[in-house]
Motif scaffolding. Structure first.
Motif, mmCIF file in Angstrom:
data_model
loop_
_atom_site.group_PDB
_atom_site.id
_atom_site.type_symbol
_atom_site.label_atom_id
_atom_site.label_comp_id
_atom_site.label_asym_id
_atom_site.label_seq_id
_atom_site.Cartn_x
_atom_site.Cartn_y
_atom_site.Cartn_z
ATOM 1 N N SER A 196 8.225 18.102 -28.067
ATOM 2 C CA SER A 196 9.410 18.984 -27.835
ATOM 3 C C SER A 196 9.614 18.813 -26.414
ATOM 4 C CB SER A 196 9.413 20.481 -28.360
ATOM 5 O OG SER A 196 10.659 20.892 -27.828
ATOM 6 N N TRP A 226 4.501 18.646 -24.563
ATOM 7 C CA TRP A 226 5.882 19.044 -24.066
ATOM 8 C C TRP A 226 6.255 18.683 -22.559
ATOM 9 C CZ3 TRP A 226 1.350 21.757 -25.515
ATOM 10 C CH2 TRP A 226 0.823 22.305 -24.319
ATOM 11 N N THR A 278 13.383 12.851 -26.032
ATOM 12 C CA THR A 278 12.510 13.479 -26.818
ATOM 13 C C THR A 278 12.449 12.583 -27.966
ATOM 14 O OG1 THR A 278 13.256 15.843 -26.436
ATOM 15 C CG2 THR A 278 12.307 15.445 -28.720
ATOM 16 N N ASN A 334 11.257 18.795 -32.017
ATOM 17 C CA ASN A 334 12.249 19.534 -31.485
ATOM 18 C C ASN A 334 13.240 19.103 -30.611
ATOM 19 O OD1 ASN A 334 12.777 21.932 -29.103
ATOM 20 N ND2 ASN A 334 13.780 22.158 -31.065
ATOM 21 N N ALA A 368 15.751 20.085 -28.241
ATOM 22 C CA ALA A 368 16.037 21.281 -27.427
ATOM 23 C C ALA A 368 17.265 21.251 -26.620
ATOM 24 C CB ALA A 368 14.915 21.528 -26.608
#
Length: 552
Positions: free
Chosen positions: A166, A185, A280, A305, A307
């Motif tokens: 993510s 991340w 991502t 995820n 985002a």
């Protein structure tokens, strides 16, 4: 005697004949079947209705493929409050509620120190992939239950590989669980994907190579204009509506946007564009290649995820052309990603589920312009409350925080000053009840006997963790929002606009179909556990969606 023996022989023969099919069945099912790869995609702040609002503009291979090939749970709801990111990701993958899994918010007040704690804070670890930075001091240690990804690892004696991806740290960390292969991340300052030494001592070579390509610079090179001619965005309000927020460097919230200018002023502005999702999914593809996910003898699990849908909705609002363009581009990115998985892992060999951590409210200005119930809560409510508490109890520091529609106390100070906690809570409850726009207020320890109706009462109980939640909860009227959101939009309440999310399954052993009975966000992990024939997570309160599992 002859008849008796003859009768016994017949009984014995029938019994032996009856055993043959059972033995044959056991031989046929001796090899347990599982998908090669599970991909759990969480689209941040995606409302269920976005599946259909933009349906006619989606291409065949993204959201339409999920709907037309997969199984859609049309009435999937959050069964707790607050409806926010950290809580949502923890609930999806633990199958549990904040009261049990402990992620009671994106942050909360520590009852001992009185200090704010971020949901994935971990002072004992350091960043990997970037110089020492608070951005890397993260781990899942605050999560108090196992995840479905943890259970898969244990079920295969840790042979399964699990990777979380993510832009947001919490949205990579919480889904991947306590002992994954890795979680990654994005660090805006360095423009790189990073991790912490909770997981790895150094970045894998494939991550270094990905970062070295400077993907952000490539994605912002040509700025941001609409994917389609702007006059085709008929599902959205006109460009430059007064309730839209402003991207850094822009003079008005209108297309086209100069992303180099925005990025130069604020690197996090990249995440407010559709290209954060593109990045991502590019990185997720690199993770599949880098770890050879789905290529071994056991089932692997990739959590993703997206985002930028959340960042864009907060800034521009859910009725903006900007957000529509974000979803149309995400649809194309998902199409490419699914085609990649078809080739890499094999169509029918992987299982995908797509859902959201929460949904999101309409902008206050949009609602007001269209004569819908709405309002802004008094921006000075926290300050006024502290002054009233100081006058009544002798200190304004008794209130540690007013946030996420909860009031947290400085418990250490309350005890040291020998303040009657019950009187303090009652005082705060009565104060909040008199504020405009607030519908219900309750002492969290007395929720079960409060006059709050269902399902709100149970949602509040499910969201209350005594060690991490505020002592008092308040519920605004429908459509009301904090005054800080005069632009863009917010979320965190019980209402359907914040809690009605998509849930689709596609791929391995999934039959096409849909259902409209209620399904809870906590049922997702239980359903995946049933499909994989593994134990449910340790705090799971959800139930398998049998309409999905019976198709396999």
């Amino acid at each position: 005697m002859f008849c008796k023996r003859y009768f016994l022989l017949i009984i014995l023969s029938l019994t032996m004949v009856g055993l043959v099919p059972a033995q044959t069945t056991r031989k046929q099912s001796a090899q347990l079947e599982r998908p090669k790869l599970v991909v759990g995609i969480v689209v941040d702040q995606m409302r269920w209705d976005y599946l259909y609002r933009y349906y006619n503009k989606y291409v065949e291979g993204g959201f339409k493929r999920l709907l037309n090939e997969g199984f859609s749970c049309e009435n999937t709801m959050l069964n707790y409050i607050p409806s926010i990111t950290g809580v949502g990701h923890a609930s999806i993958f633990t199958g549990s509620v904040p009261s049990i899994h402990g992620i009671a918010g994106n942050s909360w007040v520590d009852p001992v120190s009185g200090k704010s704690v971020y949901c994935t804070d971990d002072s004992t670890v350091d960043a990997v992939g970037v110089a020492s930075s608070p951005k890397g001091k993260m781990s899942p240690r605050n999560l108090m239950a196992t995840t479905i990804t943890d259970e898969l690892r244990m079920a295969t004696n840790f042979q399964s590989k699990v990777v979380g991806v993510s832009l947001k740290d919490r949205a990579a960390i919480l889904p991947a669980g306590h002992n994954p292969t890795a979680a990654f991340w994005f660090d805006e300052a360095s423009e790189q994907f990073i991790t912490s030494n909770y997981y790895l001592q150094q970045l894998p070579e494939w991550v270094k190579l990905f970062n070295a390509t400077k993907p952000v610079e490539k994605l912002i090179e040509n700025g941001w204009n609409t994917l389609l001619p702007i006059n085709q965005y008929t599902e959205s309000t006109p460009d430059d509506s007064p309730w839209e927020g402003l991207l850094k460097g822009a003079e008005k919230p209108v297309f086209p946007y100069d992303l180099k200018k925005a990025f130069a002023q604020d690197r996090s502005s990249f995440e407010q564009t559709p290209f954060g999702n593109t990045l991502t999914l590019q990185f997720a593809r690199a993770a599949v290649d880098g770890y050879q996910l789905g290529q071994g003898g056991t089932t692997d699990f990739l959590t993703i995820n997206c985002a930028s849908t959340d960042h864009a909705a907060h800034l521009y609002g859910p009725n903006s052309i900007e957000l529509e363009d974000v979803y149309l581009r995400l649809d194309r990115d998902l199409t490419s990603f699914f085609i990649y998985l078809d080739t890499k892992v094999g169509k029918g060999n992987y299982l995908v589920f797509l859902t959201a951590d929460h949904a999101g409210a309409n902008s206050e200005g949009y609602l007001a312009a269209h004569k819908m119930p709405t309002g802004l809560l008094d921006e000075g409510i926290a300050g006024t409350l502290k002054k009233r508490v100081e006058k009544e109890f002798g200190s304004d520091k008794l209130i540690a925080r007013v946030g996420t529609f909860q009031v947290s106390f400085n418990n250490h100070l309350v005890d040291s000053l020998q303040i009657d906690r019950e009187k303090l809570k009652a005082f705060v409850v009565e104060f909040l009840k008199r504020q405009e726009g607030i519908l219900y207020v309750a002492d969290q320890d007395k929720l079960a006997v409060s006059s709050i109706p269902e399902p709100i009462k149970t949602m509040a109980i499910n969201g209350y963790n005594p060690q991490r939640s505020g002592s008092v909860v308040f519920i605004p009227q429908a459509g009301w929002t904090p005054s800080s959101y005069t632009k863009g939009a917010n979320h965190s309440l019980w209402n359907p606009y914040d809690t009605h999310i998509p849930l689709l399954f596609m791929g391995w052993k999934i039959k096409h179909g849909a259902l409209n009975r209620r399904v809870n966000i906590t049922d997702i992990a239980a359903t995946v556990a049933a499909l994989l024939h593994i134990q449910m997570p340790s705090g799971c309160v959800g139930l398998p969606v049998t309409e999905v599992t019976d198709g396999k």
